[in-house]
Design a protein around this motif. Structure first.
Motif, PDB file in Angstrom:
ATOM      1  N   MET A   1      -5.509  15.621  -2.826  1.00  9.63           N
ATOM      2  CA  MET A   1      -6.519  15.534  -1.754  1.00  9.63           C
ATOM      3  C   MET A   1      -5.987  16.246  -0.525  1.00  9.63           C
ATOM      4  O   MET A   1      -4.858  16.042  -0.127  1.00  9.63           O
ATOM      5  CB  MET A   1      -6.764  14.061  -1.419  1.00  9.63           C
ATOM      6  CG  MET A   1      -8.106  13.833  -0.755  1.00  9.63           C
ATOM      7  SD  MET A   1      -8.293  12.131  -0.258  1.00  9.63           S
ATOM      8  CE  MET A   1      -8.728  11.369  -1.800  1.00  9.63           C
ATOM      9  N   ARG A   6      -8.838  13.988   3.717  1.00 13.18           N
ATOM     10  CA  ARG A   6      -8.279  12.706   4.105  1.00 13.18           C
ATOM     11  C   ARG A   6      -8.824  12.278   5.460  1.00 13.18           C
ATOM     12  O   ARG A   6      -9.218  11.144   5.667  1.00 13.18           O
ATOM     13  CB  ARG A   6      -6.766  12.878   4.229  1.00 13.18           C
ATOM     14  CG  ARG A   6      -6.001  11.818   3.502  1.00 13.18           C
ATOM     15  CD  ARG A   6      -4.563  12.232   3.440  1.00 13.18           C
ATOM     16  NE  ARG A   6      -4.201  12.618   2.100  1.00 13.18           N
ATOM     17  CZ  ARG A   6      -3.262  13.510   1.835  1.00 13.18           C
ATOM     18  NH1 ARG A   6      -2.631  14.119   2.802  1.00 13.18           N
ATOM     19  NH2 ARG A   6      -2.975  13.790   0.601  1.00 13.18           N
ATOM     20  N   ILE A  20     -16.427   4.714  -4.567  1.00 15.45           N
ATOM     21  CA  ILE A  20     -15.607   3.716  -5.250  1.00 15.45           C
ATOM     22  C   ILE A  20     -16.500   2.731  -6.005  1.00 15.45           C
ATOM     23  O   ILE A  20     -16.222   2.357  -7.146  1.00 15.45           O
ATOM     24  CB  ILE A  20     -14.700   3.002  -4.237  1.00 15.45           C
ATOM     25  CG1 ILE A  20     -13.669   3.995  -3.700  1.00 15.45           C
ATOM     26  CG2 ILE A  20     -14.020   1.812  -4.855  1.00 15.45           C
ATOM     27  CD1 ILE A  20     -12.942   3.513  -2.488  1.00 15.45           C
ATOM     28  N   GLN A  59     -11.892  -5.515  -4.530  1.00 19.72           N
ATOM     29  CA  GLN A  59     -11.358  -4.320  -5.197  1.00 19.72           C
ATOM     30  C   GLN A  59     -11.703  -3.060  -4.411  1.00 19.72           C
ATOM     31  O   GLN A  59     -10.876  -2.179  -4.237  1.00 19.72           O
ATOM     32  CB  GLN A  59     -11.937  -4.187  -6.613  1.00 19.72           C
ATOM     33  CG  GLN A  59     -11.539  -5.289  -7.548  1.00 19.72           C
ATOM     34  CD  GLN A  59     -10.041  -5.384  -7.710  1.00 19.72           C
ATOM     35  OE1 GLN A  59      -9.347  -4.407  -7.484  1.00 19.72           O
ATOM     36  NE2 GLN A  59      -9.554  -6.554  -8.062  1.00 19.72           N
ATOM     37  N   GLU A  62      -9.569  -2.906  -1.360  1.00 20.51           N
ATOM     38  CA  GLU A  62      -8.188  -2.601  -1.739  1.00 20.51           C
ATOM     39  C   GLU A  62      -8.036  -1.109  -2.053  1.00 20.51           C
ATOM     40  O   GLU A  62      -7.111  -0.452  -1.613  1.00 20.51           O
ATOM     41  CB  GLU A  62      -7.826  -3.431  -2.973  1.00 20.51           C
ATOM     42  CG  GLU A  62      -6.411  -3.284  -3.417  1.00 20.51           C
ATOM     43  CD  GLU A  62      -5.505  -4.288  -2.736  1.00 20.51           C
ATOM     44  OE1 GLU A  62      -4.533  -4.683  -3.342  1.00 20.51           O
ATOM     45  OE2 GLU A  62      -5.793  -4.698  -1.594  1.00 20.51           O
ATOM     46  N   THR A  63      -9.014  -0.591  -2.802  1.00 22.60           N
ATOM     47  CA  THR A  63      -8.927   0.793  -3.234  1.00 22.60           C
ATOM     48  C   THR A  63      -9.102   1.761  -2.064  1.00 22.60           C
ATOM     49  O   THR A  63      -8.345   2.696  -1.899  1.00 22.60           O
ATOM     50  CB  THR A  63      -9.994   1.081  -4.297  1.00 22.60           C
ATOM     51  OG1 THR A  63      -9.860   0.107  -5.314  1.00 22.60           O
ATOM     52  CG2 THR A  63      -9.798   2.454  -4.879  1.00 22.60           C
ATOM     53  N   MET A  66      -6.286   2.354   0.309  1.00 27.77           N
ATOM     54  CA  MET A  66      -5.272   3.324  -0.062  1.00 27.77           C
ATOM     55  C   MET A  66      -5.494   4.631   0.687  1.00 27.77           C
ATOM     56  O   MET A  66      -4.580   5.283   1.116  1.00 27.77           O
ATOM     57  CB  MET A  66      -5.346   3.598  -1.563  1.00 27.77           C
ATOM     58  CG  MET A  66      -4.998   2.413  -2.400  1.00 27.77           C
ATOM     59  SD  MET A  66      -3.252   2.167  -2.623  1.00 27.77           S
ATOM     60  CE  MET A  66      -2.638   1.573  -1.152  1.00 27.77           C
ATOM     61  N   ASN A  67      -6.762   4.972   0.823  1.00 30.81           N
ATOM     62  CA  ASN A  67      -7.083   6.211   1.524  1.00 30.81           C
ATOM     63  C   ASN A  67      -6.701   6.156   2.987  1.00 30.81           C
ATOM     64  O   ASN A  67      -6.088   7.056   3.513  1.00 30.81           O
ATOM     65  CB  ASN A  67      -8.580   6.477   1.429  1.00 30.81           C
ATOM     66  CG  ASN A  67      -8.925   7.096   0.107  1.00 30.81           C
ATOM     67  OD1 ASN A  67      -8.567   8.230  -0.142  1.00 30.81           O
ATOM     68  ND2 ASN A  67      -9.565   6.330  -0.742  1.00 30.81           N
ATOM     69  N   LEU A  68      -7.131   5.041   3.599  1.00 33.57           N
ATOM     70  CA  LEU A  68      -6.971   4.978   5.046  1.00 33.57           C
ATOM     71  C   LEU A  68      -5.570   4.580   5.460  1.00 33.57           C
ATOM     72  O   LEU A  68      -4.876   5.301   6.165  1.00 33.57           O
ATOM     73  CB  LEU A  68      -7.957   3.966   5.617  1.00 33.57           C
ATOM     74  CG  LEU A  68      -9.390   4.428   5.597  1.00 33.57           C
ATOM     75  CD1 LEU A  68     -10.299   3.268   5.936  1.00 33.57           C
ATOM     76  CD2 LEU A  68      -9.553   5.555   6.587  1.00 33.57           C
ATOM     77  N   LEU A  70      -2.810   4.335   4.073  1.00 33.37           N
ATOM     78  CA  LEU A  70      -1.634   5.113   3.747  1.00 33.37           C
ATOM     79  C   LEU A  70      -1.411   6.213   4.772  1.00 33.37           C
ATOM     80  O   LEU A  70      -0.297   6.574   5.086  1.00 33.37           O
ATOM     81  CB  LEU A  70      -1.766   5.706   2.355  1.00 33.37           C
ATOM     82  CG  LEU A  70      -0.426   5.713   1.633  1.00 33.37           C
ATOM     83  CD1 LEU A  70      -0.123   4.342   1.099  1.00 33.37           C
ATOM     84  CD2 LEU A  70      -0.409   6.763   0.541  1.00 33.37           C
ATOM     85  N   TRP A  71      -2.501   6.758   5.286  1.00 32.29           N
ATOM     86  CA  TRP A  71      -2.323   7.927   6.143  1.00 32.29           C
ATOM     87  C   TRP A  71      -2.488   7.659   7.619  1.00 32.29           C
ATOM     88  O   TRP A  71      -2.050   8.432   8.431  1.00 32.29           O
ATOM     89  CB  TRP A  71      -3.245   9.046   5.685  1.00 32.29           C
ATOM     90  CG  TRP A  71      -2.805   9.474   4.345  1.00 32.29           C
ATOM     91  CD1 TRP A  71      -3.346   9.133   3.157  1.00 32.29           C
ATOM     92  CD2 TRP A  71      -1.650  10.246   4.052  1.00 32.29           C
ATOM     93  NE1 TRP A  71      -2.610   9.655   2.132  1.00 32.29           N
ATOM     94  CE2 TRP A  71      -1.565  10.347   2.651  1.00 32.29           C
ATOM     95  CE3 TRP A  71      -0.665  10.870   4.844  1.00 32.29           C
ATOM     96  CZ2 TRP A  71      -0.546  11.048   2.019  1.00 32.29           C
ATOM     97  CZ3 TRP A  71       0.342  11.563   4.200  1.00 32.29           C
ATOM     98  CH2 TRP A  71       0.389  11.643   2.804  1.00 32.29           C
ATOM     99  N   ARG A  77       2.329   2.264  11.700  1.00 34.59           N
ATOM    100  CA  ARG A  77       3.439   1.382  11.348  1.00 34.59           C
ATOM    101  C   ARG A  77       4.776   2.044  11.636  1.00 34.59           C
ATOM    102  O   ARG A  77       5.689   1.436  12.169  1.00 34.59           O
ATOM    103  CB  ARG A  77       3.350   1.003   9.877  1.00 34.59           C
ATOM    104  CG  ARG A  77       3.206  -0.498   9.666  1.00 34.59           C
ATOM    105  CD  ARG A  77       3.520  -0.911   8.249  1.00 34.59           C
ATOM    106  NE  ARG A  77       3.045   0.033   7.253  1.00 34.59           N
ATOM    107  CZ  ARG A  77       1.829  -0.037   6.681  1.00 34.59           C
ATOM    108  NH1 ARG A  77       0.985  -0.982   7.012  1.00 34.59           N
ATOM    109  NH2 ARG A  77       1.477   0.838   5.769  1.00 34.59           N
TER     110      ARG A  77
ATOM    111  N   PRO B  52      -6.468   1.164  -7.007  1.00 30.84           N
ATOM    112  CA  PRO B  52      -5.641   1.544  -5.843  1.00 30.84           C
ATOM    113  C   PRO B  52      -4.542   2.534  -6.220  1.00 30.84           C
ATOM    114  O   PRO B  52      -4.289   3.496  -5.505  1.00 30.84           O
ATOM    115  CB  PRO B  52      -5.042   0.225  -5.379  1.00 30.84           C
ATOM    116  CG  PRO B  52      -6.028  -0.789  -5.824  1.00 30.84           C
ATOM    117  CD  PRO B  52      -6.585  -0.283  -7.125  1.00 30.84           C
ATOM    118  N   GLN B  59      -3.819  10.867  -3.632  1.00 30.60           N
ATOM    119  CA  GLN B  59      -3.375  11.305  -2.309  1.00 30.60           C
ATOM    120  C   GLN B  59      -2.015  11.977  -2.368  1.00 30.60           C
ATOM    121  O   GLN B  59      -1.738  12.897  -1.603  1.00 30.60           O
ATOM    122  CB  GLN B  59      -3.325  10.117  -1.355  1.00 30.60           C
ATOM    123  CG  GLN B  59      -4.671   9.868  -0.738  1.00 30.60           C
ATOM    124  CD  GLN B  59      -4.875   8.411  -0.414  1.00 30.60           C
ATOM    125  OE1 GLN B  59      -3.917   7.640  -0.319  1.00 30.60           O
ATOM    126  NE2 GLN B  59      -6.118   8.031  -0.249  1.00 30.60           N
TER     127      GLN B  59
END
Lengths: 864, 110
Positions: A1, A6, A20, A59, A62-63, A66-68, A70-71, A77, B52, B59
């Motif tokens: 991606m 993103r 999703i 779900q 949660e899924t 991962m997109n948001l 994480l980046w 953080r 997930p 990604q």
């Protein structure tokens, strides 16, 4: 991606969710199909599938998380974590931020000066097409243009949209309560059109006003408009008075128009005025606007052809003249380019040292945190994420550093404007978006430079490396990098110190030079005089004499003279001819020509060597030469009694040389006296300096002198009244600025290098406490321990010094043009810098070494 | 990102990568089915972890996803391996072997 996607995901949460949901719905349907195939009923199958899947919405959350997360979240953080971990070690944070602030701040300030003065185009439309035009004579001297020649060039060339020019003198404006001295720029036709600048109020000169005998007009500067007319918008209906002449105000130039700063008014020089027809005149600094697409070379060739044609028409005056073309920008900034690049180089070295220092600090920190990092690896962190974490920390530090640096830059810039008034264009200096962008760039570079090496080393997934950590007694190759960083810092500081040392020595040499004249107790000033007044010679001479006599009669005045500003006036060499004739084989008589009153030599205490003093009564008929002239061209006394003629000879006739005076450094203290001819004058002329030798400190005479002049010449203004010694300080201000900057950078640099050495050695001592304790338990003496560590520190600093010497040998050569009386490889300077660096680094190494010897063996062994 | 299913969490990526390296293009459901079948029902992929994980792998650039239709004419998202994913598979396999060997040694000695 991709990143684009993103980021798009963040804003298109709805679409992401739908995607999703579709995907998970498909999964459910498939599962239900399977269950049905195993014999479950339609409803049971769906319920079973649903149950197996768990909370559907959860779900989705949660899924998509991962997109948001994480980046974005992870970035936040990282920053939060970095802030926490930095807050835990405030000492390091303060040290790193301060060094970066210093490095980035100084760098930003110097860059913006470089950008403003050297890099940015001049503030005219398409300023890269503007060219300064002068003429080069057969003797290679570059001189201003004769008015007629300027007109010829403008008429005959094919390379320029227009050629104009200007020259300045003083005007006395008398419509106010008191006469006011104004700097008057005489401009040829089309001057403002060539520069492409229009008045902010009113208009430029009309053809009628530029015509010979046309309506007298004047354009005024923004500052004069504000000062005199309180920015009155109706100023164009007013007039100014200059003696007998009244001129209508045609327009007001904008404040940003600073072709010649300090000009108050502009007056047109009409084409073809009778008093400007002499082709020997050197009045105008020409300015031309190149046609689009014409290069400077093409223009030079074209004007060359034009001048060759003129040479055929006027062989006496024009045959040996060559047009001289320089881009206006190069003409404006002249030699500032070199000194600014030197300062910029120095500030880059400083930033490099700051980064190296920080890299060493962060490396030590990362090594200390090795266990934390290993822990994170074993918990499944990837190398990328740990590196990202470490880099985030560095970036946070760099961001704080840049912010502080920006503040420092703002302060530094104000300071720079104070000390750098010797530079052109300083008044354009300010913090702008370009500067901010540059600072940001610095911050990013600093992050990469300071943080990359420690991050890469700390995250190396190397078994040997982790094991080495466990046995803390082991000293691996890792320290080689740290020591190299320290060595680099020492080397770079050495380079800066060498540069600063040479400049300081150069100033010492300068102070030791005997200028050949005595500047103490001499007051210099100008009096407003226009060229037009001097035309009627005899009355003007008598009037001048009255002025000088009155000044002489003031108690406390020991001498009054007219002449150049000694030590601060640069004279171009001119070619003279000997009336008595001179063999072709003899060298040409090139000399500086300085018009002085006969009293000049006594006033400036320049001794007369031979002959008698030139006479006061006849203007330009007698003269003196200096010793260099006499020795170079006439083997001492051969010149006395002979007659010299300047290139204006046809106008002024020849002068008889009456005597020889000693050399003096009138061009500047750093300049060896040129062969000089002093035609003796008895009258005041525009731009000349009054030089008054006073019995007491010249500062005490200011008011008295002004009062006296107001008495005898009420319509003249007196300006630039200053003791000569202060003028001399102004002349070297650029050099002083560079020396001050380089000197302070060098001190910061050596301080940083010492801190680096101290830090690294302390760290090493800490790391090897156990080993040291063991050695001492086995009977090593304190002295041995001290010398062991000291030797290590000294080895590194000596290697750094060696590298620094090599580096200095290369870089100080760049300073050559700024040095006086010192060679770039001056042994004394380099040796004392070397001694200083060694002394300072030894001091920095002593403390940790002594601390090592204080290790209590019993405690170390017990700790184990 | 605490997940209850820790055993699978560490190895799920490996299993998915391996599955996709054999079958070029699969949707999520087929991946769970394949892992279940090949492991003779010893391993069960939780949907809650799978999606997930798939998105994270997407990604990271290890897998590529695109919409398509199944033979039953349903819309599904098909995953396939990228070059980076192939490299990652090698790496994951190596660390898995190191882990199992290590664990085995510990079990043998402790």
């Amino acid at each position: 991606m991709s990143w684009r996607q993103r980021i798009a995901n963040v804003f298109r949460r709805g679409k992401l969710h739908r995607d999703i949901r579709r995907e998970l719905a498909f999964h459910l349907a498939e599962r239900a199909d399977d269950l049905r195939a195993r014999g479950l009923s339609e409803t049971d199958a769906r319920r079973q599938a649903q149950r197996q899947f768990g909370n559907f919405t959860f779900q989705i959350e949660e899924t998509s998380d991962m997109n948001l997360s994480l980046w974005l979240d992870s970035a936040i953080r990282h920053v939060r974590f970095a802030a926490r971990s930095l807050a835990r070690s405030p000492g390091l944070t303060v040290a790193v931020v301060t060094t970066l602030a210093l490095g980035i701040g100084a760098n930003t300030a110097v860059f913006s000066a470089l950008d403003t003065i050297v890099l940015r185009p001049l503030p005219y439309p398409e300023s890269d097409r503007l060219v300064t035009l002068l003429q080069t004579g057969a003797n290679g001297l570059v001189l201003p243009l004769a008015p007629v020649r300027l007109e010829d060039w403008d008429r005959m060339n094919q390379a320029f949209d227009g050629i104009s020019g200007s020259y300045e003198d003083d005007a006395t404006e008398t419509s106010g309560e008191l006469p006011e001295k104004l700097l008057n720029s005489h401009v040829a036709s089309g001057f403002f059109q060539v520069l492409g600048v229009a008045p902010e109020l009113g208009r430029t000169f009309s053809p009628e006003e530029e015509r010979m005998g046309g309506a007298p007009a004047v354009i005024i500067s923004d500052s004069f408009w504000r000062r005199r007319f309180g920015a009155d918008p109706n100023v164009t209906s007013k007039r100014l008075r200059f003696g007998a002449e009244s001129r209508a105000i045609a327009g007001v130039m904008p404040a940003s128009f600073r072709y010649r700063p300090d000009v108050d008014i502009w007056m047109p020089v009409p084409r073809g005025v009778p008093w400007a027809q002499n082709r020997y005149f050197t009045w105008f600094i020409g300015i031309g606007r190149l046609k689009r697409g014409i290069s400077l070379e093409q223009a030079r060739a074209n004007l060359g052809t034009v001048q060759a044609e003129l040479g055929r028409q006027y062989p006496d005056t024009d045959r040996r003249i060559v047009p001289s073309l320089v881009y206006l920008k190069d003409f404006t900034i002249r030699n500032s380019r070199g000194s600014l690049w030197v300062v910029y180089g120095a500030v880059m070295l400083l930033l490099l040292i700051a980064c190296t220092n920080n890299a060493a600090l962060l490396l030590a920190r990362a090594t200390k945190r090795q266990q934390e990092i290993s822990m994170r690896f074993s918990l499944g962190a990837t190398r990328g994420s740990v590196t990202a974490q470490l880099l985030t920390e560095t970036f946070l530090l760099a961001a704080m550093g840049s912010l502080a640096g920006l503040l420092a830059a703002a302060v530094a810039m104000r300071g720079f404007r104070e000390i750098a008034h010797g530079f052109p264009r300083v008044d354009e200096l300010r913090l702008d978006s370009g500067t901010l962008l540059y600072t940001l760039g610095c911050a990013v570079l600093a992050t990469v430079f300071c943080g990359m090496v420690p991050a890469i080393r700390a995250t190396r997934r190397d078994l040997r490396e982790s094991l080495a950590l466990v046995s803390r007694t082991q000293v691996g190759s890792r320290h080689r990098l740290q020591w190299s960083l320290v060595g680099i810092q020492v080397a770079l500081s050495m380079t800066l110190l060498a540069g600063a040392g040479l400049l300081i020595r150069s100033f010492q040499e300068l102070a030791r030079v005997s200028p050949g004249f005595e500047a103490r107790n001499v007051l210099a000033f100008h009096m407003s005089v226009g060229w037009a007044e001097t035309g009627n010679f005899e009355p003007w001479r008598r009037r001048s004499e009255t002025i000088l006599d009155h000044l002489r009669s003031i108690p406390g005045v020991e001498g009054v003279a007219l002449g150049p500003l000694p030590g601060a006036s640069i004279a171009q060499l001119q070619e003279l001819t000997l009336v008595e004739g001179r063999a072709e084989s003899e060298p040409k008589l090139n000399a500086a020509v300085r018009q002085v009153t006969p009293t000049y030599f006594a006033t400036m205490k320049i001794p007369r060597l031979t002959g008698r003093l030139c006479e006061e009564t006849v203007n330009l008929r007698t003269g003196m030469v200096n010793r260099t002239f006499a020795e170079k061209y006439f083997r001492d006394t051969g010149i006395v009694g002979k007659h010299l003629q300047t290139s204006f000879g046809s106008v002024f006739g020849s002068m008889e040389i009456q005597g020889i005076v000693a050399d003096s450094r009138e061009d500047g203290l750093t300049v060896v006296p040129a062969p000089t001819v002093y035609p003796c004058v008895s009258s005041v002329y525009p731009g000349t300096n009054f030089l008054i030798r006073t019995a007491l400190a010249p500062g005490t005479m200011l008011a008295t002198l002004r009062r006296k002049i107001a008495e005898i010449e009420p319509s003249r203004s007196v300006y630039d009244m200053e003791p000569l010694e202060e003028h001399l300080t102004d002349v070297s201000s650029q050099g002083r600025m560079v020396t001050a900057v380089l000197g302070s950078f060098a001190l910061i640099a050596i301080a940083l290098a010492s801190v680096g050495l101290y830090g690294t050695l302390s760290y090493l001592v800490n790391l090897r406490r156990r080993e040291v304790g063991l050695r001492m338990a086995l009977g090593a003496a304190r002295g041995q321990i001290v010398s062991k560590f000291l030797r290590l520190g000294l080895l590194v600093s000596s290697l750094g010094c060696l590298a620094g010497l090599a580096l200095a040998a290369g870089t100080t050569r760049l300073l050559r043009s700024m040095l006086f009386g010192v060679s770039p490889s001056d042994v004394l300077t380099l040796a004392s810098v070397l001694a200083m660096v060694l002394a300072v680094t030894t001091a920095a190494a002593l403390l940790p070494s002594f601390r090592a010897s204080r290790v209590d063996p019993a405690r170390v062994l017990r700790d184990d | 990102m605490a997940n209850k299913n820790d055993i699978l969490q560490g190895t799920l990526v490996l299993l998915v990568l391996r599955t996709l390296s054999v079958h070029k293009k699969l949707h999520g459901y087929a991946i769970t089915q394949h892992i279940q079948t090949v492991s003779t029902d010893l391993l069960r992929v939780e949907e809650g972890s799978l999606y997930p994980a798939l998105h994270r792998m997407e990604q990271a650039g290890w897998v590529r996803a695109e919409w398509g239709t199944t033979e039953k004419n349903r819309e599904a998202r098909f995953y396939s391996l990228t070059a980076a994913g192939r490299k990652q598979l090698v790496f994951e396999q190596m660390s898995w072997e190191r882990l199992t060997q290590g664990v085995a040694k510990v079990l043998r000695h402790a």
